[in-house]
Design a protein around this motif. Structure first.
Motif, PDB file in Angstrom:
ATOM      1  N   GLU A   1       0.807  -1.222   0.000  1.00  0.00           N
ATOM      2  CA  GLU A   1       0.000   0.000   0.000  1.00  0.00           C
ATOM      3  C   GLU A   1       0.839   1.270   0.000  1.00  0.00           C
ATOM      4  O   GLU A   1       0.369   2.319  -0.426  1.00  0.00           O
ATOM      5  N   THR A   2       2.075   1.197   0.494  1.00  0.00           N
ATOM      6  CA  THR A   2       2.911   2.392   0.599  1.00  0.00           C
ATOM      7  C   THR A   2       3.991   2.390  -0.483  1.00  0.00           C
ATOM      8  O   THR A   2       4.366   1.328  -1.011  1.00  0.00           O
ATOM      9  N   ALA A   3       4.514   3.573  -0.767  1.00  0.00           N
ATOM     10  CA  ALA A   3       5.622   3.684  -1.719  1.00  0.00           C
ATOM     11  C   ALA A   3       6.853   2.960  -1.180  1.00  0.00           C
ATOM     12  O   ALA A   3       7.557   2.279  -1.931  1.00  0.00           O
ATOM     13  N   SER A   4       7.113   3.079   0.113  1.00  0.00           N
ATOM     14  CA  SER A   4       8.251   2.370   0.722  1.00  0.00           C
ATOM     15  C   SER A   4       8.101   0.871   0.541  1.00  0.00           C
ATOM     16  O   SER A   4       9.047   0.172   0.164  1.00  0.00           O
ATOM     17  N   GLY A   5       6.909   0.364   0.803  1.00  0.00           N
ATOM     18  CA  GLY A   5       6.645  -1.062   0.644  1.00  0.00           C
ATOM     19  C   GLY A   5       6.826  -1.524  -0.787  1.00  0.00           C
ATOM     20  O   GLY A   5       7.350  -2.613  -1.048  1.00  0.00           O
ATOM     21  N   LYS A   6       6.409  -0.680  -1.731  1.00  0.00           N
ATOM     22  CA  LYS A   6       6.539  -1.028  -3.147  1.00  0.00           C
ATOM     23  C   LYS A   6       8.005  -1.078  -3.570  1.00  0.00           C
ATOM     24  O   LYS A   6       8.404  -1.965  -4.328  1.00  0.00           O
ATOM     25  N   LEU A   7       8.815  -0.138  -3.082  1.00  0.00           N
ATOM     26  CA  LEU A   7      10.247  -0.165  -3.403  1.00  0.00           C
ATOM     27  C   LEU A   7      10.904  -1.402  -2.793  1.00  0.00           C
ATOM     28  O   LEU A   7      11.708  -2.070  -3.445  1.00  0.00           O
ATOM     29  N   LEU A   8      10.554  -1.700  -1.563  1.00  0.00           N
ATOM     30  CA  LEU A   8      11.122  -2.878  -0.903  1.00  0.00           C
ATOM     31  C   LEU A   8      10.673  -4.174  -1.576  1.00  0.00           C
ATOM     32  O   LEU A   8      11.391  -5.173  -1.548  1.00  0.00           O
ATOM     33  N   ALA A   9       9.512  -4.145  -2.222  1.00  0.00           N
ATOM     34  CA  ALA A   9       9.012  -5.332  -2.917  1.00  0.00           C
ATOM     35  C   ALA A   9       9.966  -5.765  -4.028  1.00  0.00           C
ATOM     36  O   ALA A   9      10.111  -6.961  -4.299  1.00  0.00           O
ATOM     37  N   TYR A  10      10.629  -4.799  -4.663  1.00  0.00           N
ATOM     38  CA  TYR A  10      11.613  -5.146  -5.694  1.00  0.00           C
ATOM     39  C   TYR A  10      12.674  -6.080  -5.126  1.00  0.00           C
ATOM     40  O   TYR A  10      13.052  -7.067  -5.750  1.00  0.00           O
TER      41      TYR A  10
ATOM     42  N   ILE B   1       6.920   5.262  -8.601  1.00  0.00           N
ATOM     43  CA  ILE B   1       6.511   4.884  -7.240  1.00  0.00           C
ATOM     44  C   ILE B   1       6.919   5.965  -6.241  1.00  0.00           C
ATOM     45  O   ILE B   1       6.126   6.373  -5.383  1.00  0.00           O
ATOM     46  N   ILE B   2       8.146   6.446  -6.355  1.00  0.00           N
ATOM     47  CA  ILE B   2       8.643   7.478  -5.432  1.00  0.00           C
ATOM     48  C   ILE B   2       7.864   8.774  -5.610  1.00  0.00           C
ATOM     49  O   ILE B   2       7.483   9.423  -4.627  1.00  0.00           O
ATOM     50  N   SER B   3       7.594   9.150  -6.853  1.00  0.00           N
ATOM     51  CA  SER B   3       6.797  10.362  -7.127  1.00  0.00           C
ATOM     52  C   SER B   3       5.418  10.274  -6.490  1.00  0.00           C
ATOM     53  O   SER B   3       4.926  11.251  -5.908  1.00  0.00           O
ATOM     54  N   GLU B   4       4.800   9.098  -6.588  1.00  0.00           N
ATOM     55  CA  GLU B   4       3.490   8.909  -5.954  1.00  0.00           C
ATOM     56  C   GLU B   4       3.615   9.048  -4.442  1.00  0.00           C
ATOM     57  O   GLU B   4       2.721   9.603  -3.794  1.00  0.00           O
ATOM     58  N   GLY B   5       4.725   8.553  -3.888  1.00  0.00           N
ATOM     59  CA  GLY B   5       4.966   8.689  -2.454  1.00  0.00           C
ATOM     60  C   GLY B   5       5.108  10.136  -2.024  1.00  0.00           C
ATOM     61  O   GLY B   5       4.645  10.528  -0.949  1.00  0.00           O
ATOM     62  N   VAL B   6       5.724  10.946  -2.879  1.00  0.00           N
ATOM     63  CA  VAL B   6       5.856  12.386  -2.595  1.00  0.00           C
ATOM     64  C   VAL B   6       4.479  13.049  -2.709  1.00  0.00           C
ATOM     65  O   VAL B   6       4.066  13.823  -1.835  1.00  0.00           O
ATOM     66  N   GLN B   7       3.749  12.733  -3.758  1.00  0.00           N
ATOM     67  CA  GLN B   7       2.447  13.354  -4.007  1.00  0.00           C
ATOM     68  C   GLN B   7       1.419  13.016  -2.933  1.00  0.00           C
ATOM     69  O   GLN B   7       0.603  13.860  -2.569  1.00  0.00           O
TER      70      GLN B   7
END
Length: 197
Positions: A77-86, A137-143
């Motif tokens: 659900e989070t941008a951090s989680g999505k980056l870590l998913a990689y 993903i990071i941009s969405e986390g900022v937005q």
């Protein structure tokens, strides 16, 4: 699906595993014929050259890994989680990589660095695509207010991918998942520093 198309897909899938394990230079057309059970003439009915097989095999391997990445990312659900998913997709890279032989992008980039311009160009496209997905993903986390507004999006994407590929390489080389797992743990801590409290 017609027989010719099934045969072509069979060659691509088998060659993708071969190239990802032994590399382009370490794989011969004889290896492909032995693996697929198809004679050279049959291979050449479907492909003009070993280069053509390699490009399609890389695309196939990349699509398999991308599918697993996308599934893992959608579960977060989070941008951090999505980056870590990689990275988590490669958490057990030694025993159960998402594609046999490890990361297709890392393997292709390492092998084709200065020796094979066609394969290098394909690896560059994979790199650009992966970085763009991470930046999105990071941009969405900022937005959405998860990350600080002044975050350097490109730098974080580059760092995340470097941490991932470095962890994969070290774990594969040593035969121990500890490197990729340490990188997952430390990237999670690092990302907290960019989060709005």
């Amino acid at each position: 699906m017609q027989k010719g198309e099934r045969t072509r897909k069979h060659i691509i899938a088998q060659a993708a595993e071969l190239f990802n394990q032994k590399g382009y230079a370490g794989s011969s057309l004889s290896d492909i014929t032995e693996l697929t059970g198809i004679k050279k003439g049959g291979i050449y009915r479907h492909f003009a050259s070993k280069d053509e097989i390699a490009l399609e095999a890389y695309d196939y391997a990349g699509s398999v890994v991308s599918g697993k990445m996308n599934d893992a990312i959608r579960a977060e659900e989070t941008a951090s989680g999505k980056l870590l998913a990689y990275l988590r997709v490669y958490e057990n890279v030694v025993e159960t990589p998402p594609f046999i032989g490890g990361c297709p992008l890392l393997n292709l980039a390492t092998e084709s660095d200065d020796s094979h311009p066609i394969l290098r160009e394909r690896a560059q496209r994979g790199l650009k695509s992966t970085l763009n997905n991470m930046k999105e993903i990071i941009s969405e986390g900022v937005q959405n207010g998860e990350f600080k507004a002044d975050l350097d999006i490109e730098a974080l994407a580059t760092f995340t991918l470097s941490v991932m590929e470095g962890g994969i390489m070290m774990s594969k080389l040593e035969g121990d998942n500890r490197h990729i797992r340490m990188n997952i743990e430390n990237l999670a801590k690092y990302l907290k520093g960019f989060c709005i409290r």
